[in-house]
Design a protein around this motif. Structure first.
Motif, PDB file in Angstrom:
ATOM      1  N   ALA A  47       0.829  -1.202   0.000  1.00 25.03           N
ATOM      2  CA  ALA A  47       0.000   0.000   0.000  1.00 25.03           C
ATOM      3  C   ALA A  47       0.866   1.256   0.000  1.00 25.03           C
ATOM      4  O   ALA A  47       0.561   2.235  -0.694  1.00 25.03           O
ATOM      5  N   GLN A  51       0.926   4.265  -2.627  1.00 27.72           N
ATOM      6  CA  GLN A  51       0.665   5.616  -2.119  1.00 27.72           C
ATOM      7  C   GLN A  51       1.792   6.559  -2.534  1.00 27.72           C
ATOM      8  O   GLN A  51       1.557   7.755  -2.779  1.00 27.72           O
ATOM      9  N   MET A  75      -4.348  -6.375  -1.036  1.00 30.30           N
ATOM     10  CA  MET A  75      -3.874  -5.027  -0.745  1.00 30.30           C
ATOM     11  C   MET A  75      -3.644  -4.233  -2.029  1.00 30.30           C
ATOM     12  O   MET A  75      -3.946  -3.037  -2.093  1.00 30.30           O
ATOM     13  N   SER A  79      -6.000  -0.996  -2.967  1.00 33.32           N
ATOM     14  CA  SER A  79      -5.309   0.288  -3.097  1.00 33.32           C
ATOM     15  C   SER A  79      -5.571   0.922  -4.459  1.00 33.32           C
ATOM     16  O   SER A  79      -5.755   2.148  -4.552  1.00 33.32           O
TER      17      SER A  79
END
Length: 287
Positions: A47, A51, A75, A79
């Motif tokens: 993640a 990000q 995940m 995301s």
């Protein structure tokens, strides 16, 4: 200034292997990278890697999306949906061969095994046969699992032979994944649109307006009626309410092809939210 390629770290993970392969592939294709320089940047979680792209801390991320034994990496999927502005550039398929790394001199001495949850699951049959009584403890990555092995000889980690070599750690057993043809598909992700002419797949996700009979079938029938094959379909909870789901599709078509444009135009009539994650080609990695 070097452009950063984010991946799950620390160095030695399978994600880093995939990212390193992609880095070398870029160097061999200057017409794609426009002579840019790149560097690998490890992050603690998948993640966080994604990000970093959304926050413009890095330009590219290489993240696992699906394993041939354990299926999708939730995940990554969650995301992509939540961040919204990320686009898939390429898919990489990496063969995975797990090793058991430990300072123990024999399997009977091992009491605890550390690794990423996916790696533990991919080796569960081998563990049940040879280490039936050990404690299994998940870590953020297969490389993080190596921390502290030297201080405790009753512990072991499941990781790659490359990680063992990188950190000068002893390998107790090789090829411990339950299926020899184990491989993981990674996505190369950035915030830029992908415009190559040889895209073979498109990944997308959608929610439906209401959980009623036929809601999903209406969407799938659009692709079926146009003869477009779906190579993967999966549901994930919307996280809004129990029983509400998002649906992820891998479609064997380029989003810019006319038949795909027609399909998506019709699909929008049956979806609440439709997100196109990008079109891309699939590149096998030879080790």
């Amino acid at each position: 200034m070097n452009q950063k390629i984010a991946h799950l770290g620390p160095p030695g993970t399978y994600a880093e292997q995939a990212a390193f392969f992609y880095l070398n592939w870029l160097k061999a294709h200057p017409e794609i990278n426009s002579q840019k320089s790149f560097e690998l940047c490890p992050y603690s979680t998948i993640a966080q890697s994604l990000q970093a792209i959304a926050d413009k801390e890095a330009e590219i991320a290489v993240v696992p999306v699906e394993n041939s034994i354990e299926g999708s990496v939730n995940m990554t999927m969650d995301s992509l949906w939540q961040l919204g502005n990320l686009k898939i550039q390429l898919a990489l398929v990496l063969p995975i061969q797990h090793t058991l790394i430990s300072y123990a001199t024999k399997l009977d001495n091992i009491k605890t095994v550390y690794s990423h949850p996916q790696a533990l699951a991919q080796c569960q049959g081998w563990i049940a046969q040879f280490l039936p009584n050990v404690n299994l403890i998940p870590r953020n990555s297969t490389t993080e699992a190596l921390q502290g092995l030297e201080e405790e000889v009753t512990t072991a980690a499941i990781s790659s032979s490359r990680a063992a070599q990188l950190y000068n750690l002893p390998i107790l057993a090789r090829g411990i994944n339950d299926y020899p043809e184990n491989c993981t598909r990674f996505w190369v992700v950035s915030t830029e649109e992908n415009y190559p002419i040889d895209c073979t797949h498109t990944s997308l996700a959608f929610s439906v307006p209401a959980n009623v009979p036929g809601a999903l079938m209406k969407v799938l029938s659009v692709f079926a009626s146009l003869g477009i094959n779906l190579s993967r379909i999966e549901s994930r909870p919307t996280k809004r309410s129990l029983g509400e789901y998002l649906f992820y599709l891998d479609v064997e078509a380029d989003v810019n092809a006319q038949i795909m444009k027609s399909a998506l135009e019709e699909v929008q009539n049956y979806t609440e939210i439709l997100k196109i994650f990008g079109s891309y080609s699939v590149l096998p990695i030879s080790l």
